[in-house]
Write a protein that holds these residues in place. Structure first.
Motif, PDB file in Angstrom:
ATOM      1  N   THR A 241      -2.794   6.814  15.977  1.00 21.86           N
ATOM      2  CA  THR A 241      -2.883   5.360  15.908  1.00 21.86           C
ATOM      3  C   THR A 241      -3.559   4.792  17.141  1.00 21.86           C
ATOM      4  N   THR A 242      -4.292   3.722  16.928  1.00 22.61           N
ATOM      5  CA  THR A 242      -4.878   2.974  18.047  1.00 22.61           C
ATOM      6  C   THR A 242      -4.010   1.786  18.434  1.00 22.61           C
TER       7      THR A 242
ATOM      8  N   VAL B 234       0.841  -1.201   0.000  1.00 23.30           N
ATOM      9  CA  VAL B 234       0.000   0.000   0.000  1.00 23.30           C
ATOM     10  C   VAL B 234       0.874   1.248   0.000  1.00 23.30           C
ATOM     11  N   SER B 235       1.895   1.273   0.846  1.00 23.58           N
ATOM     12  CA  SER B 235       2.770   2.445   0.905  1.00 23.58           C
ATOM     13  C   SER B 235       3.618   2.586  -0.350  1.00 23.58           C
ATOM     14  N   GLU B 236       4.019   1.457  -0.946  1.00 22.50           N
ATOM     15  CA  GLU B 236       4.754   1.531  -2.204  1.00 22.50           C
ATOM     16  C   GLU B 236       3.889   2.171  -3.281  1.00 22.50           C
TER      17      GLU B 236
ATOM     18  N   LEU C 219      -1.601   1.390  10.021  1.00 27.53           N
ATOM     19  CA  LEU C 219      -0.211   1.816   9.830  1.00 27.53           C
ATOM     20  C   LEU C 219       0.715   0.650  10.142  1.00 27.53           C
ATOM     21  N   GLU C 220       1.536   0.270   9.141  1.00 30.23           N
ATOM     22  CA  GLU C 220       2.389  -0.913   9.298  1.00 30.23           C
ATOM     23  C   GLU C 220       3.827  -0.672   8.857  1.00 30.23           C
ATOM     24  N   ASP C 221       4.211   0.602   8.631  1.00 32.37           N
ATOM     25  CA  ASP C 221       5.567   0.885   8.169  1.00 32.37           C
ATOM     26  C   ASP C 221       5.872   2.352   8.433  1.00 32.37           C
TER      27      ASP C 221
ATOM     28  N   MET D 149      -6.935   1.897   5.172  1.00 34.68           N
ATOM     29  CA  MET D 149      -8.132   1.100   5.443  1.00 34.68           C
ATOM     30  C   MET D 149      -7.867   0.016   6.481  1.00 34.68           C
ATOM     31  N   PRO D 150      -8.574   0.069   7.627  1.00 37.65           N
ATOM     32  CA  PRO D 150      -8.419  -0.984   8.628  1.00 37.65           C
ATOM     33  C   PRO D 150      -9.142  -2.254   8.198  1.00 37.65           C
TER      34      PRO D 150
END
Length: 339
Positions: free
Chosen positions: A49-50, A8-10, A30-32, A84-85
């Motif tokens: 962030t949660t 997604v970030s790429e 958020l993962e990066d 998107m969660p």
């Protein structure tokens, strides 16, 4: 842990000119180090962030001061990027919490994995945005863009609280979007509660979710000293609400695994996490099983429910030297080990 950019970030990295016109409020899955990427090409984003693990990681890896909690602080924002969660209900919740911070005309972006619900972006934004455009798609991820055309109403946290009864325990469980066991008691937790027995002393509810286990234990064992931990701010908020709703008291706080826990317990009890994001997730539970004995008093016990197919007995035996199966049905097993 978060070093490599996600697909997604790429995909988002191809759109930095669009995303870096203004300091965006960034939230969701958020993962990066996407915030660092945005900051390197424009004004530093504001990150909400949660996820306590991500909050700790981002706090230690750059100069940003991310916000951790069940909702962002009421500070105006220039634009929004929602990653998107997993749960669509959580996406609705995050938009309701964040959009009131934006002025009319502010840009709104939603990005995510194509299998993770991002295609719902036009419906999600329809109440506030006249037009929602898909502006990029790559690496099995998509980016949607819109402009806030109608002011979003002020966020009212109470509107998002769900409730359901635990009739056997005479309790009311309070829930929030995206929290495990959001609208009913799951079968694994019921099996665990039915086989927990009498407890005493200091008890840790690991991965407390909506607080079902902790509240039930307090109701059955009013003399225990209960602590509840979770990595998710919405879970912690739900647990606090469940306690308050039922006139119960416990210490509730965020912790990545056992990282924030102090002292020793008479019992650690858990229906541990099995999924994170779109992926099956075992690391937190495996670490718990390896480390739990160090957090137990002599004679203290670890009590766990898990899907029957998971290889947890071997890990428990590695940590404790033994593992007892207290109960089982077709899907779940209850394990106990004593320090």
């Amino acid at each position: 842990m978060y070093e490599a950019l996600t697909p997604v970030s790429e995909m988002l990295s191809r759109n930095l000119d669009m995303l870096c016109h203004q300091p965006l409020l960034v939230c969701g899955l958020l993962e990066d180090d996407l915030p660092g990427l945005l900051a390197a090409h424009g004004p530093a984003p504001r990150v909400f962030t949660t996820d306590f693990r991500y909050f700790q990681w981002l706090s230690s890896h750059n100069d940003m001061q991310p916000e951790f909690g069940a909702a962002p602080t009421a500070t105006p924002a220039a634009g929004l990027l929602l990653l998107m969660p997993k749960a669509k209900a959580e996406a609705h919740y995050l938009l309701a919490a964040c959009l009131p911070l934006l002025p009319p005309g502010a840009p709104v972006f939603i990005a995510g994995d194509n299998k993770g619900g991002v295609k719902a972006a036009p419906k999600l934004l329809a109440p506030w945005c006249e037009q929602v455009n898909k502006v990029d798609s790559a690496r099995r991820a998509s980016l949607y863009q819109a402009v806030l055309s109608r002011p979003a109403p002020a966020f009212a946290a109470d509107d998002w609280v769900g409730r359901y009864p635990l009739e056997e325990e005479h309790l009311t469980v309070c829930t929030l979007p995206g929290v495990f066991s959001a609208d009913h008691l799951d079968a694994g937790t019921r099996l665990l509660l039915n086989n927990a027995g009498a407890l005493h002393g200091r008890v840790l509810d690991f991965g407390c979710g909506a607080g079902v286990i902790g509240a039930s234990l307090l109701k059955r064992n009013p003399g225990i000293e209960l602590e509840q931990i979770d990595i998710n701010a919405l879970a912690l908020a739900a647990s606090r609400l469940t306690l308050a709703e039922n006139g119960l008291q416990a210490k509730v706080y965020p912790s990545d695994g056992l990282g924030e826990v102090q002292g020793h317990f008479d019992c650690i009890i858990s229906n541990p996490p099995f999924h994170a994001g779109l992926k099956t997730f075992y690391d937190t539970t495996e670490t718990l099983l390896c480390d739990a004995k160090r957090y137990l008093k002599p004679g203290g016990s670890l009590l766990l429910v898990a899907n029957a197919f998971l290889p947890y007995p071997d890990l428990i035996e590695q940590g404790f030297g033994h593992c007892e199966t207290l109960a089982a049905n077709g899907r779940f097993k209850i394990y106990r080990a004593t320090a």
